[in-house]
Design a protein around this motif. Structure first.
Motif, PDB file in Angstrom:
ATOM      1  N   ASP A 170       0.857  -1.376   0.020  1.00  0.00           N
ATOM      2  CA  ASP A 170      -0.029  -0.260  -0.077  1.00  0.00           C
ATOM      3  C   ASP A 170       0.823   1.242   0.090  1.00  0.00           C
ATOM      4  OD1 ASP A 170      -2.478  -1.557   0.281  1.00  0.00           O
ATOM      5  OD2 ASP A 170      -2.405  -1.558   2.177  1.00  0.00           O
ATOM      6  N   LEU A 171       0.209   2.261  -0.579  1.00  0.00           N
ATOM      7  CA  LEU A 171       0.875   3.749  -0.587  1.00  0.00           C
ATOM      8  C   LEU A 171      -0.121   4.440  -0.052  1.00  0.00           C
ATOM      9  CD1 LEU A 171       3.107   4.240  -3.631  1.00  0.00           C
ATOM     10  CD2 LEU A 171       3.873   3.969  -1.292  1.00  0.00           C
ATOM     11  N   VAL A 172       0.187   5.234   0.988  1.00  0.00           N
ATOM     12  CA  VAL A 172      -0.606   6.466   1.442  1.00  0.00           C
ATOM     13  C   VAL A 172      -0.690   7.701   1.061  1.00  0.00           C
ATOM     14  CG1 VAL A 172      -1.623   7.647   3.367  1.00  0.00           C
ATOM     15  CG2 VAL A 172      -1.007   4.922   3.541  1.00  0.00           C
ATOM     16  N   GLY A 173      -1.422   8.455   0.344  1.00  0.00           N
ATOM     17  CA  GLY A 173      -1.130   9.677  -0.439  1.00  0.00           C
ATOM     18  C   GLY A 173      -1.793  10.950   0.180  1.00  0.00           C
ATOM     19  N   ILE A 174      -1.589  12.041  -0.564  1.00  0.00           N
ATOM     20  CA  ILE A 174      -2.357  13.170   0.327  1.00  0.00           C
ATOM     21  C   ILE A 174      -3.570  13.340  -0.826  1.00  0.00           C
ATOM     22  CG2 ILE A 174      -2.242  15.697   0.908  1.00  0.00           C
ATOM     23  CD1 ILE A 174      -0.386  13.892   2.381  1.00  0.00           C
ATOM     24  N   ALA A 175      -4.882  13.516  -0.256  1.00  0.00           N
ATOM     25  CA  ALA A 175      -6.019  13.554  -1.319  1.00  0.00           C
ATOM     26  C   ALA A 175      -6.031  14.942  -2.066  1.00  0.00           C
ATOM     27  CB  ALA A 175      -7.183  13.351  -0.295  1.00  0.00           C
TER      28      ALA A 175
ATOM     29  N   VAL B 172       6.970  -4.924   6.318  1.00  0.00           N
ATOM     30  CA  VAL B 172       6.302  -6.285   6.222  1.00  0.00           C
ATOM     31  C   VAL B 172       5.218  -6.249   7.281  1.00  0.00           C
ATOM     32  CG1 VAL B 172       6.912  -8.708   6.722  1.00  0.00           C
ATOM     33  CG2 VAL B 172       8.600  -7.248   5.558  1.00  0.00           C
ATOM     34  N   GLN B 173       5.365  -5.861   8.568  1.00  0.00           N
ATOM     35  CA  GLN B 173       4.241  -5.810   9.543  1.00  0.00           C
ATOM     36  C   GLN B 173       2.961  -4.999   9.260  1.00  0.00           C
ATOM     37  OE1 GLN B 173       6.353  -4.516  13.044  1.00  0.00           O
ATOM     38  NE2 GLN B 173       6.902  -6.643  13.478  1.00  0.00           N
ATOM     39  N   SER B 174       3.185  -3.904   8.253  1.00  0.00           N
ATOM     40  CA  SER B 174       2.013  -2.993   8.092  1.00  0.00           C
ATOM     41  C   SER B 174       1.590  -3.221   6.723  1.00  0.00           C
ATOM     42  CB  SER B 174       2.474  -1.584   8.271  1.00  0.00           C
ATOM     43  OG  SER B 174       3.353  -0.980   7.221  1.00  0.00           O
ATOM     44  N   LEU B 175       2.244  -3.707   5.861  1.00  0.00           N
ATOM     45  CA  LEU B 175       2.159  -3.786   4.221  1.00  0.00           C
ATOM     46  C   LEU B 175       2.140  -2.448   3.674  1.00  0.00           C
ATOM     47  CD1 LEU B 175      -0.317  -6.863   4.177  1.00  0.00           C
ATOM     48  CD2 LEU B 175       2.111  -6.601   4.123  1.00  0.00           C
ATOM     49  N   CYS B 176       2.668  -1.493   4.323  1.00  0.00           N
ATOM     50  CA  CYS B 176       2.442  -0.019   3.848  1.00  0.00           C
ATOM     51  C   CYS B 176       4.002   0.183   3.424  1.00  0.00           C
ATOM     52  CB  CYS B 176       2.200   0.760   4.917  1.00  0.00           C
ATOM     53  SG  CYS B 176       2.054   2.599   4.287  1.00  0.00           S
ATOM     54  N   ALA B 177       4.196   0.858   2.132  1.00  0.00           N
ATOM     55  CA  ALA B 177       5.609   0.880   1.536  1.00  0.00           C
ATOM     56  C   ALA B 177       6.083   2.402   1.859  1.00  0.00           C
ATOM     57  CB  ALA B 177       5.603   0.735   0.145  1.00  0.00           C
ATOM     58  N   ASN B 178       5.212   3.182   2.448  1.00  0.00           N
ATOM     59  CA  ASN B 178       5.789   4.621   2.649  1.00  0.00           C
ATOM     60  C   ASN B 178       5.562   4.947   4.179  1.00  0.00           C
ATOM     61  OD1 ASN B 178       3.038   4.606   2.388  1.00  0.00           O
ATOM     62  ND2 ASN B 178       3.002   6.888   1.808  1.00  0.00           N
TER      63      ASN B 178
ATOM     64  N   LEU C 171      -0.693  11.689   8.784  1.00  0.00           N
ATOM     65  CA  LEU C 171      -0.896  11.050   7.552  1.00  0.00           C
ATOM     66  C   LEU C 171      -1.417   9.667   7.436  1.00  0.00           C
ATOM     67  CD1 LEU C 171       2.733  12.031   6.297  1.00  0.00           C
ATOM     68  CD2 LEU C 171       0.718  13.093   5.505  1.00  0.00           C
ATOM     69  N   GLY C 172      -1.577   9.358   8.698  1.00  0.00           N
ATOM     70  CA  GLY C 172      -2.180   7.909   8.744  1.00  0.00           C
ATOM     71  C   GLY C 172      -1.239   6.731   8.363  1.00  0.00           C
ATOM     72  N   VAL C 173       0.124   6.870   8.472  1.00  0.00           N
ATOM     73  CA  VAL C 173       1.046   5.878   7.988  1.00  0.00           C
ATOM     74  C   VAL C 173       1.935   5.417   9.271  1.00  0.00           C
ATOM     75  CG1 VAL C 173       1.239   6.963   5.878  1.00  0.00           C
ATOM     76  CG2 VAL C 173       2.922   7.649   7.497  1.00  0.00           C
ATOM     77  N   PRO C 174       2.451   4.214   9.330  1.00  0.00           N
ATOM     78  CA  PRO C 174       3.100   3.590  10.465  1.00  0.00           C
ATOM     79  C   PRO C 174       4.426   4.467  10.406  1.00  0.00           C
ATOM     80  CG  PRO C 174       3.296   2.173   8.654  1.00  0.00           C
ATOM     81  CD  PRO C 174       2.232   3.192   8.301  1.00  0.00           C
ATOM     82  N   ARG C 175       5.060   4.467  12.034  1.00  0.00           N
ATOM     83  CA  ARG C 175       6.187   5.340  12.348  1.00  0.00           C
ATOM     84  C   ARG C 175       7.115   4.073  12.854  1.00  0.00           C
ATOM     85  NH1 ARG C 175       8.665   7.348  16.750  1.00  0.00           N
ATOM     86  NH2 ARG C 175       9.431   9.373  16.634  1.00  0.00           N
ATOM     87  N   CYS C 176       8.414   4.357  12.308  1.00  0.00           N
ATOM     88  CA  CYS C 176       9.619   3.381  12.871  1.00  0.00           C
ATOM     89  C   CYS C 176      10.433   4.111  13.400  1.00  0.00           C
ATOM     90  CB  CYS C 176      10.022   2.612  11.849  1.00  0.00           C
ATOM     91  SG  CYS C 176      11.506   1.609  12.268  1.00  0.00           S
ATOM     92  N   GLY C 177      10.833   3.995  14.895  1.00  0.00           N
ATOM     93  CA  GLY C 177      11.674   5.149  15.514  1.00  0.00           C
ATOM     94  C   GLY C 177      13.009   4.253  15.765  1.00  0.00           C
ATOM     95  N   ILE C 178      14.174   4.800  15.801  1.00  0.00           N
ATOM     96  CA  ILE C 178      15.384   4.125  15.792  1.00  0.00           C
ATOM     97  C   ILE C 178      16.329   5.321  16.772  1.00  0.00           C
ATOM     98  CG2 ILE C 178      17.716   3.420  14.967  1.00  0.00           C
ATOM     99  CD1 ILE C 178      16.132   2.836  12.375  1.00  0.00           C
ATOM    100  N   GLU C 179      16.768   4.908  17.921  1.00  0.00           N
ATOM    101  CA  GLU C 179      17.604   5.878  18.629  1.00  0.00           C
ATOM    102  C   GLU C 179      19.140   5.621  18.156  1.00  0.00           C
ATOM    103  OE1 GLU C 179      16.933   7.894  20.884  1.00  0.00           O
ATOM    104  OE2 GLU C 179      14.631   7.462  21.068  1.00  0.00           O
TER     105      GLU C 179
END
Length: 365
Positions: A106-111, A216-222, A178-186
């Motif tokens: 999936d790709l989440v875009g700006i409407a 892989v977990q969210s199936l969201c590419a962005n 945006l409604g997309v997943p967020r991955c945080g790295i310290e």
């Protein structure tokens, strides 16, 4: 929401397994034998004649030798398909995990540009001192809509500024709107490139990188990938003198052309990682290498003023359910201290946490 081809692999028809292939080959062999024996072929469009034809085929005998030969051929075809898929070297569990991308990611875009304006306005209202970052986001969103991109990706950006001003909070707000997943790295805790790229098979603890794991977990590419305090990440060196610095590991992923054909060390398969929005934060640029900085838009930010801190305390206090007296006390402390001491959001958050703890503690009788 649109779909893109995310993985450089071919997926066979899930219904075309070895058993189904064997049955199809046996049926084809029966047709050949029937025609050789002089059986009349079916008349197209004649239902009754099709029933007769099927009964004639069922009557064609197949020996054990015929069945074994068909089975061997079916297995060869399945093996060739597995090899062509690009996934044959993976374990069954890993193939199942990647099977989810059969239909793409999936790709989440700006409407619309209006929606871009709404998101930017909402984030600015919460964090006006982050105006430079929000303006950068706003322009990127409107540009994405105008050029008709299937999804939104923020150009790789480095938010540089003093600690405790809300750089990480800004990225969380961005992901939420945006409604997309967020991955945080310290950066201070995850100093090696493995956290981003993953490690190769053959290592004792092989694993996939955190950004790919999030996809892989969210199936969201962005998704949004945030790396905090990147300047504090060291450069581990192996006993053979090889370096595995976090900044070096990021270089191919920050370049759109190389990220689109990035090969995962863990899966040994290509993935399109070019849609990730990279948000990096730092307190200083001194230790960051030039090749790394050249791939980023660098935004230098100042901390919130006294009025910003008071507004933040009032909003966050109301969200936590604090009474007016508690919020008023925090407001008074900020008014007294901000002119002589350097306060930031972390100081205010600790005040709010103490007030929340006091409000929930039992009162003495």
């Amino acid at each position: 929401m649109t779909k893109i081809k995310f993985i450089d692999a071919r997926f066979a028809d899930p219904d075309e397994n070895e058993f189904a292939l064997k049955r199809r080959f046996e049926w084809h062999l029966r047709k050949l034998r029937a025609l050789q024996d002089g059986v009349s072929p079916k008349v197209p469009g004649d239902f009754e004649d099709e029933l007769r034809w099927n009964e004639d085929l069922i009557a064609v005998p197949l020996s054990e030798k015929d069945r074994n030969k068909v089975l061997r051929r079916a297995r060869r075809v399945m093996g060739a398909r597995a090899k062509a898929s690009g996934l044959s070297h993976l374990s069954a569990d890993d193939r199942r995990a990647l099977e989810a991308f059969r239909g793409g990611a999936d790709l989440v875009g700006i409407a619309s540009e209006h929606r871009a304006d709404e998101i930017a306005a909402a984030i600015h209202a919460e964090m006006p001192w982050m105006a430079a970052a929000t303006d950068f986001l706003w322009k990127a969103m409107r540009r994405s809509v105008r050029v008709g991109e299937p999804g939104f990706r923020l150009p790789p950006v480095l938010l540089d500024g003093p600690p405790g001003i809300g750089k990480s909070v800004w990225s969380r707000e961005l992901g939420r709107h945006l409604g997309v997943p967020r991955c945080g790295i310290e950066g201070t805790a995850e100093q090696a490139s493995f956290v981003v790229n993953g490690s190769q098979r053959g290592w004792g603890s092989a694993f996939r990188g955190r950004p790919l794991q999030a996809i892989v977990q969210s199936l969201c590419a962005n998704p949004i990938v945030v790396i905090d305090e990147i300047e504090k990440a060291g450069t581990p060196t192996s006993t053979k003198g090889q370096t595995y610095g976090l900044t070096e590991g990021l270089l191919p992923l920050l370049e759109r052309s190389s990220a689109a054909v990035w090969k995962c060390p863990y899966y040994q398969v290509g993935f399109d990682m070019s849609w990730i929005s990279w948000v990096l934060t730092s307190n200083s640029l001194r230790t960051l290498p030039a090749p790394f900085l050249s791939r980023l838009d660098i935004l230098r930010l100042a901390g919130p003023g006294k009025g910003d801190l008071i507004s933040f305390a009032e909003r966050e206090g109301a969200r936590r359910g604090l009474c007016d007296a508690s919020i008023g006390a925090i407001r008074e402390v900020i008014n007294r201290v901000a002119d002589t001491h350097e306060l930031n959001l972390r100081h205010v958050s600790r005040m709010l946490a103490r007030a929340e703890a006091m409000a929930s503690s039992p009162q003495p009788h």
